[in-house]
Design an enzyme around this catalytic site. Sequence first.
Site, short mmCIF file in Angstrom:
data_model
loop_
_atom_site.label_atom_id
_atom_site.label_comp_id
_atom_site.label_asym_id
_atom_site.label_seq_id
_atom_site.Cartn_x
_atom_site.Cartn_y
_atom_site.Cartn_z
N LYS A 77 0.85 -1.19 0.00
CA LYS A 77 0.00 0.00 0.00
C LYS A 77 0.88 1.24 0.00
O LYS A 77 1.93 1.26 0.66
CB LYS A 77 -0.91 -0.03 1.23
CG LYS A 77 -1.92 1.11 1.31
CD LYS A 77 -2.82 0.92 2.53
CE LYS A 77 -3.79 2.07 2.71
NZ LYS A 77 -4.67 1.88 3.88
N SER A 152 -9.21 3.21 3.08
CA SER A 152 -8.15 3.78 2.28
C SER A 152 -7.33 2.74 1.51
O SER A 152 -6.47 3.10 0.71
CB SER A 152 -7.21 4.59 3.17
OG SER A 152 -6.56 3.77 4.12
N SER A 176 -10.21 0.89 7.07
CA SER A 176 -9.57 1.03 5.76
C SER A 176 -9.23 -0.27 5.07
O SER A 176 -8.87 -0.27 3.89
CB SER A 176 -8.30 1.88 5.89
OG SER A 176 -8.63 3.22 6.15
#
Length: 476
Positions: A77, A152, A176
């Site tokens: 990520k 996210s 997230s």
Amino acid sequence: MADLHELTALEQWRSLQQGEISPTELTRHYLDRIERLNPGLGAFVTVTGEAALARARQVETEVPRTRPLWGLPFADKDLQQRAGVPVGFGSRLMEGTVPETSDLLVQALDEAGGVSLGKTATPEFGLPSYTEPVAGVPARNPWNPALGAGGSSGGAAVAVAARMLPFAPGSDGGGSVRIPAAACGLVGVKPSRGRIPAASGLDVPGGLPVAGPLARTVADAALLLDAMIAPDGGRPAHPFAVRAPGGDEQLLGAAVRGEGRYQLGVMTTSAWDDAYEISLAPEALAALAVAVDGFAAMGHGIEQTALEPDPSYAPAFRALWQLSAARIPAETVEQEALLEPLTRWLMHRGRALTGRDVAEALTTLATYERSLIRQLSRFDAVLTPALALTPRPVGWYDAVDGERNFAQQVQYTPFTSMVNVSGLPAITLPVAQTPDGLPMGVQLIGRPGGEATLLALGAQLERRIRWQDRVPPAAR
């Protein structure tokens, strides 16, 4: 034989172990899919093809096959720093940043024998629950590219759902991992605070963010989670005196066996009900009914429950979320101008907090943590909707008004942040689809250290529903 990307991560791992495929072959296969599919979906912000192939060759010759992720591709990520690879944090402010050292989670996944293919998209500094950064392109939902992927860890979810990766690590500070997993029809696990040594949450005020896996199946999620916990396949080395309860046994076994009968609570209340108007879409309630009916048919105890009202939660969580933005490295007018309106709003609110404000917020949330654990303690797990609404269209969130934007996020995702505050584990399961084919999921909240129970429950429901057989149109 099925295409490699159609196999589960566990099946791919077994093929690697048996020598039917090599890490290099598997890496090339996924790099080809990324090249073809990523331009229309925005899952990756950086693809490190040459480095990935070099790493795959290194795994073949230098990394023991006993490592839990031997030869399996993943991606970092874009909030995680990998030495020598640009990290953007989803922000124009950070463009051109190339770290010299790797974060602990990145090191752990490398130690586990994985092969990173690049960086997956995230919103600015991981703060929103949707992935539409001004610095890049929106992460688009593989089930309908007009819709967002959540956030996210939105890029990670898109990559896994579209079969550009077998699974992916994400991070979860307020939902997230679980939000994009639910929006994209995946399994997402938020572990207990302290469970993963490299991303425990214990070193952050309030202990909100932890790492967790996104995958197509419960067993695949457990495979990646085990590697995050103990990358060498042995006993996890926790760097803190405080750690999550639960044994050091591998969780993959619980996910594969899927055994046990449990007492489940079912609730549609959330910690935000006293502060915002929370309305549940019929599709969210229908998904919850699918899960309730499935668990009841398998002999689990089912009992309706509800949270005690607590108006102290919302202002305290808002303060802590704003505090998390206060450290953004924007010190000049020119630097601030590079930030998105929501980020600027959060940052200024965070910097305006006094020491007393912060102390009171932390105390309030610590009290809420004890309260929530007490309220849920009579159940082995508690079932909620994963999201209150169907996946939101790209551009749905207010791009100017930070206050309204925050409210929209709460109204879409009211069931996730209280799990971070409490430090409890949770899993999202993609149990249903809307009439027009969009995924809708449920969330199971476990007891402290109760990941094995959540994985066992998820595996049982997965065998019944077989969501892993559903393929998004964009992945075909």
